[in-house]
Scaffold this active site. Structure first.
Site, mmCIF file in Angstrom:
data_model
loop_
_atom_site.group_PDB
_atom_site.id
_atom_site.type_symbol
_atom_site.label_atom_id
_atom_site.label_comp_id
_atom_site.label_asym_id
_atom_site.label_seq_id
_atom_site.Cartn_x
_atom_site.Cartn_y
_atom_site.Cartn_z
ATOM 1 N N CYS A 122 -75.776 -31.207 36.711
ATOM 2 C CA CYS A 122 -74.602 -30.800 35.944
ATOM 3 C C CYS A 122 -73.458 -30.293 36.818
ATOM 4 C CB CYS A 122 -74.983 -29.742 34.914
ATOM 5 S SG CYS A 122 -76.261 -30.279 33.756
ATOM 6 N N HIS A 255 -68.471 -26.222 32.882
ATOM 7 C CA HIS A 255 -69.485 -27.163 32.419
ATOM 8 C C HIS A 255 -69.846 -26.811 30.985
ATOM 9 C CE1 HIS A 255 -73.104 -29.383 31.891
ATOM 10 N NE2 HIS A 255 -73.920 -28.376 32.112
ATOM 11 N N ASN A 285 -74.128 -31.259 25.780
ATOM 12 C CA ASN A 285 -74.163 -31.152 27.234
ATOM 13 C C ASN A 285 -74.272 -32.559 27.816
ATOM 14 O OD1 ASN A 285 -74.800 -30.759 29.938
ATOM 15 N ND2 ASN A 285 -76.295 -29.147 29.569
#
Length: 328
Positions: A122, A255, A285
């Site tokens: 990520c 993020h 996500n």
């Protein structure tokens, strides 16, 4: 001669299949697994995510996002002399050949542009952007296409409600170019491999089969605790390196993993919530794609304007984390 790098175009792409929390609740209920829209939203802030159709790979999403970024930058594919693609879900096992090379071919780039994948989960887009910034500042490259692209739906266990409800598919891209004025003001990257087991896909390819699990595994509480700690620290490091204070930041684009982590970071930095760009509710996500997806959304809806200072930051498996200060 001093070189700087600057973001001159952004783009994004989401698969057309939009999956609501109710869709997932119904799917899990058929397997005897209990969840609800309220349960998902209260823990993550997520209401929707997108899934790629069968046969659609990370490279396909990346190409669509890249074309948007190139159009925004008023560039042709062969103006690009470097492609850096962040992904944890490459087109081929082991990322061999790199998805960046596949994207190069699909875009029709025939100028010998360098192409490589970056794997920092990520945080991948932060790593990829930092590398592109360094290469442009060194004078070795002029125009870099930096992409985050993921098809995380392929590595989710849909019998594990703690993970399968969180992730989605998508791609985001930016064109970074040599500039006479600073654009990327500072970047900071970190990692700590001692936390490798709290967020991973613990399988290995052995003799044409997977040994272990090919599904994503996450210790949610451990990830949450570590993420909140490191994101504030790396953000402050990047601000110090850029000679700025949090009050100088126009937008915080973190993020998009969990709304509680994002809000906690903003609160610790004393940034008002109206400076926080949020897309996690609509995208879920999307790992390495989440930051460029959110950036592009804020550019296209007019929130991010030329001259604005943006704090980008990410945290992911590895454990990795990083931040950048960017002036648009």
């Amino acid at each position: 001669m001093t070189f700087f790098s600057k973001i001159i175009g952004t783009g994004s792409y989401l698969p057309s299949r939009r999956v609501s929390n109710q869709d997932l609740t119904d799917q899990l209920a058929a397997k005897g697994i209990e969840t609800s829209d309220e349960w998902i939203v209260s823990r993550s802030g997520i209401s929707f995510r997108h899934y790629a159709e069968e046969g659609v790979n990370s490279s396909d999403l990346a190409v669509a996002a890249a074309k948007q970024a190139l159009d925004a930058a008023k560039m042709q594919p062969n103006d690009i002399d470097m492609i850096i693609l962040a992904t944890s879900t490459p087109d081929f096992i082991g990322g061999f050949p790199s998805t960046a090379c596949i994207v190069q071919n699909k875009l029709g780039i025939k100028n010998g542009a360098a192409a490589m994948d970056v794997q920092a989960v990520c945080s991948g887009f932060m790593y990829a952007m930092s590398i592109a910034d360094s290469m442009i500042k060194s004078g070795s490259h002029k125009n870099a296409l930096v992409i985050g692209a993921e098809v995380f739906s392929r590595i989710l266990n849909f019998e594990d409600r703690t993970t399968c409800v969180l992730f989605g598919d998508g791609a985001g891209a930016v064109v970074m170019s040599r500039s006479e004025v600073p654009g990327v003001l500072a970047t900071k990257l970190h990692a700590d491999g001692s936390y490798a087991d709290i967020l991973c896909v613990p399988g290995q390819v052995q003799n044409d089969a997977i040994a272990g699990s090919g599904y994503l595994h996450m210790d949610g509480q451990a990830v949450f605790k570590l993420a909140v700690s490191v994101l504030e620290k790396v953000a402050n490091e990047a601000l110090e390196a850029a000679g700025l204070k949090a009050a100088d930041i126009d937008w915080l684009i973190p993020h998009q993993a969990n709304i509680r982590i994002m809000q906690s970071t903003a609160k610790k930095m004393r940034l008002p919530m109206d400076k926080l760009v949020v897309t996690v509710d609509q995208h879920g996500n999307t790992s390495a794609a989440s930051i460029p997806l959110a950036l592009d959304a804020a550019v296209r809806d007019g929130r991010v304007q030329p001259g604005h200072k943006i704090l980008l930051e990410g945290v992911g498996g590895g454990f990795t984390w990083g931040a950048a200060i960017v002036q648009m």
